[in-house]
Design an enzyme around this catalytic site. Structure first.
Site, PDB file in Angstrom:
ATOM      1  N   LYS A  41       0.825  -1.272  -0.139  1.00 37.98           N
ATOM      2  CA  LYS A  41      -0.021   0.007   0.017  1.00 37.98           C
ATOM      3  C   LYS A  41       0.794   1.014   0.164  1.00 37.98           C
ATOM      4  CE  LYS A  41      -0.339  -0.430   5.091  1.00 37.98           C
ATOM      5  NZ  LYS A  41      -1.215  -0.962   6.203  1.00 37.98           N
ATOM      6  N   TYR A 261      15.806  30.325   7.928  1.00 39.25           N
ATOM      7  CA  TYR A 261      14.894  31.007   8.447  1.00 39.25           C
ATOM      8  C   TYR A 261      14.938  31.381   9.908  1.00 39.25           C
ATOM      9  CZ  TYR A 261      12.384  30.773   3.964  1.00 39.25           C
ATOM     10  OH  TYR A 261      12.001  30.800   2.386  1.00 39.25           O
TER      11      TYR A 261
END
Ligand SMILES: *Cc1c(COP(=O)(O)O)cnc(C)c1O
Length: 365
Positions: A41, A261
């Protein structure tokens, strides 16, 4: 080593060892007398469902689990002979699509059973199904009361052939968790309503809980892809994934200067900061800010500052690294489980988040 990857325009490389996937499947298969499926999956946990499933099939795997119908349809195109079950079931889908592609729904409500029964009637033939019984997860499975309803009325399964009854452990990776024994006991009780039907219990970690947890069909996913099914003990599986990225630039920053940042990291000394073109848009989670580790050759180098969308920065002061050299972000020495611990998630989320911007190379098939 040169800066360029083989593929123009791509700045990081994901190597996937299909030989290791196959070896992991064989190792798991040798652990128990039953059959071993492959859970593929979510694009085989981010590694590529089709190449992974083909490698598993070549190793001898005959049964596969997808989560979504669309995943199973894609898998069928690659594996015409395999048994393919769809964990999320048939509800909300056209049951005829399952039949057209020879897919087996894992049924988990009486309504779904009725839907699949209607499909069998329309088709004029017996259709196979798996039943998922509730034993504690309370997510997607047939409640205990509905098991009793099913057992009391055989017409509810008319036209259907139940190939497998299964349940799913909620804490298999924690061997001392009392839910394991509790779920096993309840499952054993519920199975009395399905005499002669094949059984399926263990995921990867469940296979390591001992012989009582071995059933006719094991359903490992994570361990195939090198994640540790026995957290807290050494990983018995082979590593599968290597993620490497070339250094784009090295910046010299002095004491007190910040990187990235918001300046959440500041140099305490004269430092050399290596920037690579991998960020949170590539599944290199922002929660790794100030906490991940990569490797330059065999030397660990800490991630410093915020992970940004397309870039991350590492302190390579204590190495000889130069622009164009490669950092290993995921590899045998620093695997998805280790990175997951630093990102405060699990290895499953690390693998399934791996982005689409990497040059993916498969080998060992
Ligand atoms: C995902 C899943 C598995 C595989 O679990 P792993 O921990 O990856 O081995 C098995 N069974 C079910 C029902 C699942 O949803």
């Amino acid at each position: 080593m040169s800066l360029a990857t083989n593929e123009p325009g791509v700045s990081a490389r994901l190597d996937i060892d299909l030989g290791a996937v196959a070896a992991n499947w064989r190792q798991l298969d040798a652990m128990h007398p039953g059959e071993t499926a492959g859970v593929v999956k979510a694009d085989a946990y981010g590694l590529g469902a089709v190449p992974v499933a083909q490698a598993l099939a070549a190793a001898g795997c005959r049964s596969f689990f997808a989560a979504h119908l669309a995943e199973a349809v894609a898998l069928r195109a690659a594996l015409p002979q395999a048994r393919i079950a769809v964990l999320n079931g048939v509800f909300g889908h056209d049951a005829a699509v399952f039949r057209a592609h020879g897919l087996i729904p894992v049924l988990s409500t009486l309504a779904e059973i009725a839907q699949w029964r209607a499909q069998a009637r329309a088709a004029g033939r017996v259709l196979p199904c798996f039943l998922h019984l509730e034993t504690g997860m309370n997510r997607l499975a047939l409640p205990v009361a509905d098991c009793a309803v099913l057992a009391a009325d055989p017409t509810l399964l008319e036209g259907l052939r139940v190939d497998v009854v299964m349940t799913h452990l909620l804490a298999a990776e924690v061997p001392e968790d009392a839910n394991n024994a509790r779920q096993l006991a309840l499952f054993s009780t519920l199975l009395r309503s399905f005499p002669g039907v094949k059984t399926s219990l263990a995921n990867s970690s469940g296979m390591f809980l001992g012989a009582a947890f071995h059933t006719d069909l094991a359903r490992p996913g994570a361990a195939l892809y090198g994640l540790n099914p026995t957290p807290g003990a050494p990983n018995p599986m082979r590593p599968v994934v290597t993620l490497r990225a070339p250094i784009l630039q090295i910046r010299e920053v002095g004491p007190g200067e910040s990187v990235g940042y918001n300046g959440v990291w500041r140099a305490a000394r004269n430092s050399r900061i290596a920037t690579v073109g991998v960020g949170y848009a590539d599944g290199y989670h922002r929660s790794l800010t100030n906490s991940a580790t990569a490797c330059f050759d065999d030397t660990p180098v800490p991630l410093v500052g915020r992970v940004s969308m397309d870039l991350s920065t590492f302190d390579v002061t204590d190495t000889q690294a130069r622009p164009g050299d490669w950092l290993t972000l995921l590899g045998p020495r620093h695997d998805a489980d280790a990175l997951a611990a630093q990102a405060q998630t699990n290895g499953y989320e690390i693998l399934t988040s791996l982005g689409q911007r990497y040059q993916r190379r498969y080998f060992g098939a």
